[in-house]
Design an enzyme around this catalytic site. Structure first.
Site, PDB file in Angstrom:
ATOM      1  N   TRP A 208       0.804  -1.217   0.000  1.00 13.37           N
ATOM      2  CA  TRP A 208       0.000   0.000   0.000  1.00 13.37           C
ATOM      3  C   TRP A 208       0.837   1.266   0.000  1.00 13.37           C
ATOM      4  O   TRP A 208       0.572   2.198  -0.755  1.00 13.37           O
ATOM      5  CB  TRP A 208      -1.013  -0.015   1.155  1.00 13.37           C
ATOM      6  CG  TRP A 208      -2.214  -0.779   0.721  1.00 13.37           C
ATOM      7  CD1 TRP A 208      -2.531  -2.069   1.033  1.00 13.37           C
ATOM      8  CD2 TRP A 208      -3.207  -0.335  -0.207  1.00 13.37           C
ATOM      9  NE1 TRP A 208      -3.671  -2.440   0.365  1.00 13.37           N
ATOM     10  CE2 TRP A 208      -4.112  -1.410  -0.392  1.00 13.37           C
ATOM     11  CE3 TRP A 208      -3.430   0.855  -0.894  1.00 13.37           C
ATOM     12  CZ2 TRP A 208      -5.213  -1.321  -1.244  1.00 13.37           C
ATOM     13  CZ3 TRP A 208      -4.536   0.948  -1.741  1.00 13.37           C
ATOM     14  CH2 TRP A 208      -5.413  -0.129  -1.904  1.00 13.37           C
TER      15      TRP A 208
ATOM     16  N   ASP B 196      -1.654   6.422   6.359  1.00 10.56           N
ATOM     17  CA  ASP B 196      -2.755   5.602   5.844  1.00 10.56           C
ATOM     18  C   ASP B 196      -3.078   4.572   6.915  1.00 10.56           C
ATOM     19  O   ASP B 196      -2.319   3.625   7.119  1.00 10.56           O
ATOM     20  CB  ASP B 196      -2.313   4.939   4.538  1.00 10.56           C
ATOM     21  CG  ASP B 196      -3.344   3.955   3.994  1.00 10.56           C
ATOM     22  OD1 ASP B 196      -4.392   3.746   4.648  1.00 10.56           O
ATOM     23  OD2 ASP B 196      -3.092   3.386   2.914  1.00 10.56           O
TER      24      ASP B 196
ATOM     25  N   LYS C 152     -12.744  -1.781   5.920  1.00 14.86           N
ATOM     26  CA  LYS C 152     -12.110  -2.815   6.729  1.00 14.86           C
ATOM     27  C   LYS C 152     -12.686  -2.798   8.140  1.00 14.86           C
ATOM     28  O   LYS C 152     -13.275  -3.777   8.572  1.00 14.86           O
ATOM     29  CB  LYS C 152     -10.585  -2.623   6.735  1.00 14.86           C
ATOM     30  CG  LYS C 152      -9.937  -3.049   5.418  1.00 14.86           C
ATOM     31  CD  LYS C 152      -9.318  -1.885   4.703  1.00 14.86           C
ATOM     32  CE  LYS C 152      -8.530  -2.179   3.440  1.00 14.86           C
ATOM     33  NZ  LYS C 152      -8.605  -3.432   2.759  1.00 14.86           N
TER      34      LYS C 152
END
Lengths: 363, 363
Positions: free
Chosen positions: B101, B175, B199
């Site tokens: 990511w 993030d 999530k």
């Protein structure tokens, strides 16, 4: 179950049977042991939901195979930037401004291309659509943008302009947010059409983009990857995690539209609903709609009380009568009745009955 | 009702009581006669839902008043562009890459600023986090970006770096998508944190951005208005139509987290769940996790069978035992168990029982 009639301009009423179906399977979709919100977007269950939604929309709206159907995020305001980042190449972009939404699109696009007004209805208070024969079309325009139904001002193109017949080779970009799926679209006149879902398709947070395949692949380098049509198309709208639940809800709406008889049948009902309301308004000295009859929207009907001091009374009485969200947009004032696909004829009749009764009481 | 345990990395399992509540009020929220999907985002009903969600998240995560909480669209991939468009001013941006990511974020940001790697765990296959004392921090960096929990590689910062102590005045951008609300955040070390909701917070299509107020107001001119933090903040996340239903669902999750005892109580359970699984894996010659113990993620546990020819058997047996979505990300392979807040301890115990039984059967 007797629900009130919800005339919101968006997010807007959804078909009750769609909501009930979604509620029934919210924690367990088709025996999968998962609700749709809980599914990996890459799993076979969600892929089947996505593929059915894409296929059903293509069938309902007769979208030709040379168009991508993309499921994205960001709504109309997002597309105001995303379209020029993908299509303008920094060049000329022409706009026809017929209300609040196309005006916003026009202003935002100036960040990404050389924008100019081809025509504007602003001088007339956005109650009319300038005759296409008068539009100033630039020969080097990368595209021409219109909003085919202005949600705030209640102005609708009854026919999409034929740019070729006007001597232009520019693709037509159309913001169809507030009347998508309410009537057919002549795709032979369209380069790209986009719609925020929250009026006629489903929940807010989903944007449908239908784009001719040859227009894709020329994005500006500053276009975010998540909003690059080429990357989104190559990955079947799964370049990034799509708004899965909103896609599922839109898919249920597409199935409902098919059960209603498809777009032609739905359009016939929309014509009838709008005719009833406009005829009543035109026949009454108590209510007024200022849009030129040829360009009145079937979906969004703004109207005014001749005596605006009664606005609050009108709205309070409407709510008590089970007629919700009739207040007009703050930039226009008065009232607005949005008659999207999910609004039944009975809702319009109930509104007329209330308007008649209110008029009799106060005239 | 006995549901299977869903180990999806995202979109992911939600608390069943949250889903049941949403299902029960899907067509009529609190007697309003409207489902939440059908409400105008400007009406008092939805405003009350939005305000409660914002307030509950601020309380749960102890977000100081000098931070905005923004409800946006576009997910992590969107923020990979939106953050640098808002914060970089076209200047230097430093990145610490610890997995898939942060690597994506690093590449995307290069469109908007002068990016450089301060450190990378790539040489070690993203199984470790480079010691902050070794990070190459540029004095003119507009910010430093990290991903504090790498969903794919299962690497988590157990403590956020203290950039001031490292001699840098750059704000830290984090993030936090895949571990937000699983543990407290030390906001004194953070300039901006963002999270895709799918999530730990709710449905896909909602992005939460928490940004220090003094960092807002310096967006590049090419930043789309819909993604300009200043405009979004000034309009209480209603600059454009927000993803209303996803905000509502996240709000229900926040209420559920409060009923669970808040973040400290949830964190204690997350520690216990992760400890059980890692201890089992480490004690078994049949399963392996390759991440350095100090940086193992509590949320996403990638693991491998020592004999990978049994992968398909393992997954088929897991599904039959009611343990769903355990397949690892395609870039890593093997298995992955995501243990988000909504995964109960019983789910982890059921997974261990299955892993033990599978090992006994095949060892």
């Amino acid at each position: 179950m007797n629900r009130p009639f919800n005339f919101s301009a968006g997010p807007a009423a959804m078909p009750e049977e769609v909501l009930q179906q979604a509620g029934a399977e919210i924690a367990n979709w088709h025996g999968s042991g998962m609700g749709v919100m809980e599914m990996s977007h890459r799993g076979k269950e969600f892929i089947s939901i996505y593929e059915a939604a894409e296929r059903d929309f293509r069938e309902l709206m007769a979208v030709p195979e040379d168009f991508h159907i993309l499921f994205m995020q960001g709504g109309g305001w997002g597309e105001n930037a995303i379209v020029p980042m993908n299509l303008s190449q920094g060049g000329a972009i022409d706009f026809v401004v017929t209300g609040g939404w196309s005006q916003k699109s026009f202003k935002e696009a100036g960040k990404y291309g050389q924008t100019a007004l081809a025509a504007s209805g602003e001088a007339g208070g956005f109650t009319d659509i300038p005759d296409p024969a008068t539009w100033q079309l630039r020969p080097d325009a990368r595209y021409l943008h219109i909003c085919s139904n202005e949600t705030v001002h209640g102005v609708e193109f009854q026919t999409l302009p034929d740019l070729k017949a006007l001597g232009s080779s520019a693709p037509l970009v159309v913001d169809v947010s507030s009347h998508v799926a309410s009537r057919p679209i002549d795709w032979s006149r369209v380069g790209l059409a986009y719609a925020g879902a929250q009026k006629n398709l489903g929940p807010a947070g989903l944007t449908l983009v239908v784009v001719r395949k040859d227009l894709v692949g020329q994005a500006l380098t500053i276009c975010p990857s998540a909003f690059n049509y080429e990357l989104v198309a190559k990955n079947d709208s799964m370049f990034n995690t799509p708004p899965t639940y909103a896609i599922y809800m839109a898919g249920l709406v597409f199935q409902w539209l098919k059960r209603q008889g498809g777009i032609a049948a739905v359009e016939a009902r929309n014509i009838e609903k709008a005719r009833l309301l406009y005829d009543f308004i035109d026949a009454s000295p108590f209510y007024v709609n200022r849009v030129a009859p040829a360009h009145r929207s079937r979906m969004n009907v703004p109207f005014f009380l001749a005596d605006e001091s009664r606005n609050d009374d009108f709205l309070a009485g409407a709510k008590a009568a089970g007629l919700l969200q009739l207040k007009g947009h703050k930039s226009v004032g008065g009232m607005r009745a949005s008659l999207y696909n999910a609004m039944p004829l009975e809702g319009v009749k109930a509104l007329l009955a209330y308007m008649r009764e209110f008029e009799l009481r106060h005239a």
